[in-house]
Design a protein around this motif. Sequence first.
Motif, PDB file in Angstrom:
ATOM      1  N   LEU A 231       0.745  -0.932   0.029  1.00 59.95           N
ATOM      2  CA  LEU A 231       0.018   0.005   0.058  1.00 59.95           C
ATOM      3  C   LEU A 231       1.024   0.822   0.156  1.00 59.95           C
ATOM      4  O   LEU A 231       0.658   2.458  -1.087  1.00 59.95           O
ATOM      5  CB  LEU A 231      -0.985  -0.197   1.187  1.00 59.95           C
ATOM      6  CG  LEU A 231      -2.112   1.042   1.318  1.00 59.95           C
ATOM      7  CD1 LEU A 231      -3.512   1.388  -0.141  1.00 59.95           C
ATOM      8  CD2 LEU A 231      -2.951   0.850   2.380  1.00 59.95           C
ATOM      9  N   ARG A 232       1.912   1.302   0.343  1.00 60.90           N
ATOM     10  CA  ARG A 232       3.018   2.370   0.623  1.00 60.90           C
ATOM     11  C   ARG A 232       3.415   2.596  -0.659  1.00 60.90           C
ATOM     12  O   ARG A 232       3.692   3.969  -1.233  1.00 60.90           O
ATOM     13  CB  ARG A 232       4.378   1.995   1.888  1.00 60.90           C
ATOM     14  CG  ARG A 232       3.680   2.127   3.061  1.00 60.90           C
ATOM     15  CD  ARG A 232       4.837   2.432   4.008  1.00 60.90           C
ATOM     16  NE  ARG A 232       5.816   1.269   4.220  1.00 60.90           N
ATOM     17  CZ  ARG A 232       5.926   0.340   5.041  1.00 60.90           C
ATOM     18  NH1 ARG A 232       4.522   0.384   5.846  1.00 60.90           N
ATOM     19  NH2 ARG A 232       6.092  -0.839   4.559  1.00 60.90           N
ATOM     20  N   GLU A 233       3.594   1.663  -1.390  1.00 59.08           N
ATOM     21  CA  GLU A 233       4.063   1.851  -3.162  1.00 59.08           C
ATOM     22  C   GLU A 233       3.049   2.244  -3.933  1.00 59.08           C
ATOM     23  O   GLU A 233       3.067   2.657  -4.802  1.00 59.08           O
ATOM     24  CB  GLU A 233       5.404   0.061  -3.452  1.00 59.08           C
ATOM     25  CG  GLU A 233       6.238   0.026  -2.579  1.00 59.08           C
ATOM     26  CD  GLU A 233       6.956  -1.489  -2.352  1.00 59.08           C
ATOM     27  OE1 GLU A 233       6.342  -2.134  -2.891  1.00 59.08           O
ATOM     28  OE2 GLU A 233       7.536  -1.130  -1.628  1.00 59.08           O
ATOM     29  N   GLY A 234       1.659   2.363  -3.053  1.00 62.46           N
ATOM     30  CA  GLY A 234       0.522   2.502  -4.593  1.00 62.46           C
ATOM     31  C   GLY A 234       0.284   1.246  -4.628  1.00 62.46           C
ATOM     32  O   GLY A 234      -1.209   1.763  -6.038  1.00 62.46           O
ATOM     33  N   ASN A 235       0.139   0.454  -4.697  1.00 64.05           N
ATOM     34  CA  ASN A 235      -0.513  -0.896  -5.100  1.00 64.05           C
ATOM     35  C   ASN A 235      -1.870  -1.696  -4.037  1.00 64.05           C
ATOM     36  O   ASN A 235      -1.282  -2.393  -3.687  1.00 64.05           O
ATOM     37  CB  ASN A 235       0.848  -2.612  -5.050  1.00 64.05           C
ATOM     38  CG  ASN A 235       2.316  -1.750  -5.454  1.00 64.05           C
ATOM     39  OD1 ASN A 235       1.256  -1.175  -7.133  1.00 64.05           O
ATOM     40  ND2 ASN A 235       2.858  -2.668  -5.549  1.00 64.05           N
ATOM     41  N   GLU A 236      -2.468  -0.955  -4.092  1.00 63.48           N
ATOM     42  CA  GLU A 236      -3.797  -1.195  -3.470  1.00 63.48           C
ATOM     43  C   GLU A 236      -4.326  -2.952  -3.222  1.00 63.48           C
ATOM     44  O   GLU A 236      -4.398  -2.514  -2.882  1.00 63.48           O
ATOM     45  CB  GLU A 236      -4.627   0.176  -2.984  1.00 63.48           C
ATOM     46  CG  GLU A 236      -5.711  -0.121  -2.519  1.00 63.48           C
ATOM     47  CD  GLU A 236      -7.562   1.164  -2.539  1.00 63.48           C
ATOM     48  OE1 GLU A 236      -6.722   2.286  -2.510  1.00 63.48           O
ATOM     49  OE2 GLU A 236      -7.567   1.701  -3.551  1.00 63.48           O
ATOM     50  N   LYS A 237      -4.831  -2.602  -4.894  1.00 64.94           N
ATOM     51  CA  LYS A 237      -4.786  -3.947  -5.027  1.00 64.94           C
ATOM     52  C   LYS A 237      -4.047  -4.947  -5.039  1.00 64.94           C
ATOM     53  O   LYS A 237      -4.157  -5.786  -4.634  1.00 64.94           O
ATOM     54  CB  LYS A 237      -5.231  -3.800  -7.031  1.00 64.94           C
ATOM     55  CG  LYS A 237      -5.764  -5.298  -7.779  1.00 64.94           C
ATOM     56  CD  LYS A 237      -6.659  -5.882  -8.184  1.00 64.94           C
ATOM     57  CE  LYS A 237      -6.617  -7.227  -9.176  1.00 64.94           C
ATOM     58  NZ  LYS A 237      -6.346  -7.651  -8.534  1.00 64.94           N
ATOM     59  N   VAL A 238      -2.807  -5.139  -4.569  1.00 65.41           N
ATOM     60  CA  VAL A 238      -1.813  -6.372  -4.375  1.00 65.41           C
ATOM     61  C   VAL A 238      -2.315  -5.862  -2.838  1.00 65.41           C
ATOM     62  O   VAL A 238      -2.137  -7.035  -2.350  1.00 65.41           O
ATOM     63  CB  VAL A 238      -0.516  -5.756  -4.831  1.00 65.41           C
ATOM     64  CG1 VAL A 238      -0.070  -6.935  -4.472  1.00 65.41           C
ATOM     65  CG2 VAL A 238      -0.705  -5.795  -6.115  1.00 65.41           C
ATOM     66  N   ALA A 239      -2.200  -4.703  -2.414  1.00 65.98           N
ATOM     67  CA  ALA A 239      -2.205  -5.004  -0.996  1.00 65.98           C
ATOM     68  C   ALA A 239      -3.053  -5.704   0.064  1.00 65.98           C
ATOM     69  O   ALA A 239      -3.531  -6.229   0.749  1.00 65.98           O
ATOM     70  CB  ALA A 239      -1.938  -3.696  -0.119  1.00 65.98           C
ATOM     71  N   LEU A 240      -4.553  -5.842  -0.816  1.00 61.02           N
ATOM     72  CA  LEU A 240      -5.786  -5.930  -0.507  1.00 61.02           C
ATOM     73  C   LEU A 240      -5.925  -7.252  -0.631  1.00 61.02           C
ATOM     74  O   LEU A 240      -6.232  -8.478   0.076  1.00 61.02           O
ATOM     75  CB  LEU A 240      -6.644  -5.478  -1.197  1.00 61.02           C
ATOM     76  CG  LEU A 240      -7.366  -4.684   0.055  1.00 61.02           C
ATOM     77  CD1 LEU A 240      -8.701  -2.933  -1.173  1.00 61.02           C
ATOM     78  CD2 LEU A 240      -7.675  -4.614   1.168  1.00 61.02           C
ATOM     79  N   ASP A 241      -5.399  -8.149  -2.207  1.00 58.99           N
ATOM     80  CA  ASP A 241      -4.662  -9.665  -1.702  1.00 58.99           C
ATOM     81  C   ASP A 241      -4.233 -10.184  -1.227  1.00 58.99           C
ATOM     82  O   ASP A 241      -4.429 -10.879  -0.801  1.00 58.99           O
ATOM     83  CB  ASP A 241      -3.898  -9.217  -3.316  1.00 58.99           C
ATOM     84  CG  ASP A 241      -5.222  -9.762  -4.264  1.00 58.99           C
ATOM     85  OD1 ASP A 241      -6.248  -9.602  -4.309  1.00 58.99           O
ATOM     86  OD2 ASP A 241      -4.794  -9.817  -5.600  1.00 58.99           O
ATOM     87  N   TYR A 242      -2.765  -8.860  -0.650  1.00 57.41           N
ATOM     88  CA  TYR A 242      -2.007  -9.668   0.739  1.00 57.41           C
ATOM     89  C   TYR A 242      -3.120 -10.044   1.614  1.00 57.41           C
ATOM     90  O   TYR A 242      -3.295 -10.798   2.551  1.00 57.41           O
ATOM     91  CB  TYR A 242      -1.267  -9.175   0.823  1.00 57.41           C
ATOM     92  CG  TYR A 242       0.672  -8.844  -0.103  1.00 57.41           C
ATOM     93  CD1 TYR A 242       0.286 -10.444  -0.521  1.00 57.41           C
ATOM     94  CD2 TYR A 242       0.844  -8.359  -0.409  1.00 57.41           C
ATOM     95  CE1 TYR A 242       1.586 -10.857  -1.389  1.00 57.41           C
ATOM     96  CE2 TYR A 242       2.139  -8.276  -1.509  1.00 57.41           C
ATOM     97  CZ  TYR A 242       2.309  -9.633  -2.074  1.00 57.41           C
ATOM     98  OH  TYR A 242       3.371  -9.851  -2.761  1.00 57.41           O
ATOM     99  N   VAL A 243      -3.903  -9.565   2.290  1.00 57.32           N
ATOM    100  CA  VAL A 243      -4.994  -9.223   2.837  1.00 57.32           C
ATOM    101  C   VAL A 243      -5.676 -10.137   2.782  1.00 57.32           C
ATOM    102  O   VAL A 243      -5.359 -10.801   4.031  1.00 57.32           O
ATOM    103  CB  VAL A 243      -5.853  -7.435   3.482  1.00 57.32           C
ATOM    104  CG1 VAL A 243      -6.435  -8.216   4.672  1.00 57.32           C
ATOM    105  CG2 VAL A 243      -4.758  -6.914   4.047  1.00 57.32           C
TER     106      VAL A 243
END
Length: 524
Positions: free
Chosen positions: A55-67
């Motif tokens: 998320l800090r790197e701007g990859n919101e979709k990837v961040a939520l996939d990790y969650v």
Amino acid sequence: MPGMPGMPGMPGMPGMPGMPGMPGSGVTGGVPGQAAEEPAEPEPETLMVMAERALREGNEKVALDYVYASMLAEESEESTKALDNFMWVNALKRPALAVRWGIGVDLVVSPKNYAGSYYPVGSTQNIPERTSGRTRRSGGAQRGGGGARAPRAESGMPGGMPGMMPGMPGMAPGTGGAAKIPGSEILTETAGEVGDEFQNRLLDRLQNGDYGQILVQLASAPIRPAAGTGGGQPGMPGMPGMPGTPGMPGMPGMPGTPGMPGMPGMPGMPGMPGMPGMPGMPGMPGGAGEAAGAVSGDPRSSGMPMGAGGGPMGGGPMGGGPMGTGTALAAANLSAGMTILGKDSTKDLLAKAAELELDVLAVFEVQVKENVKTSLVNNDTRIVIYDVASGETLKRSKPLNNINVQKYRAEEEKDDEDPVTLAIDELFTVLDSDPDRALKMCDLPEGIRPEHVESRVAAILASPTSERLSALAEIKFFHHRDLISDGLLEKSFQKVLGEPAGTKLASGKEEARLEVVNTLISPP
């Protein structure tokens, strides 16, 4: 006469400097003569830590996939808390971890070759004054013909200074200059104060957690070091310097006058040896050591998924590399949960929003029409809110006309609040509290029963997006809340992933579950 003494020897040449040390493989350079320290063995970082970094790197979709992957695979307090963050959304008629917004502009300009300012709501033009029963404030609408055409700045912020000459490039006419949030210039250029006010209201709700606490938690999490750093060896010490060359011998003395033999000259002093070379520089730090104890196929083993996905450094919501190429090139994250999709038709904006797995789309329908006789430009703006999954309209705002707003603000006597404020108030009143159209997250309905949930699970399984981690995590949430049985959880996962993988994800050990979710994490 005695001979002249010999000349002293020439000093030796200085030694060559030492060679620099070899680079190390750890975070600390080598020190000559010092034994290497045994590095501490790092542990794999959790998927939630990887989500924070993405998320800090701007990859919101990837961040939520990790969650979502953490919810499905990890056995940790963090993953349990993440499951508890699922809440109900009335407008979407389902639970969600977060309500993610897309914002786009559907712009129609007439005539098509018009290239001047769009004069968005909040800008000013030279409007002919008409006599009426009301009085106007000085500095309001001005006498004379229509406003001269203002050039539109290429940077996306057109127009002129409010109440002054039109067409100062780079300033939005009457909207206070640049947009308040970087990346949202397109809203300021086309929708003016309507766009600025909308995004400010939306940002307040996102930061308050109205559209999901998980994004607030990820965005505010402290930076934690990546696993696997510091595991290398120190650098090699530098090589010693080369010794200097010896000095040149002295010149012999001059002979004396005839008769008395001259004394031989004293031999010159030998040259001083050269100074030793400087020691080499310590080795440069080496790369991060590999995380120890990681299982094959574990997305946590190297900080990035090893299967179908890519690591958080692979790019962002824009696709491709760090800056991105591909479908969502025009997308830009204004804030966690809010993404600008640019100018396009409503149909294409909905397609972009669906590809980014956004939940809600706000389309600014802007119609710009120039009156070639008066040179006045009409700008009519309204906001339409869509449910991305169904394509259904949730709410349409009242349209606002730039000239009407300017005239209203020029009146000294006013019947109501400012038209922009009223329109945005009315829009968010519905989106906040309407029983059927509210987007603010809330607790599950009190009357929800397992039979209701089974219908929802069946709908998920029949959807073409059932393989998404978000869909599987929603099913896992129902199981977490004891609304579906162990058997239905396993059958659901088997239907989506096949029997071996579905069984592993439903009831396998953590290592096996991690291998499954690793194949599902979407590329950035």
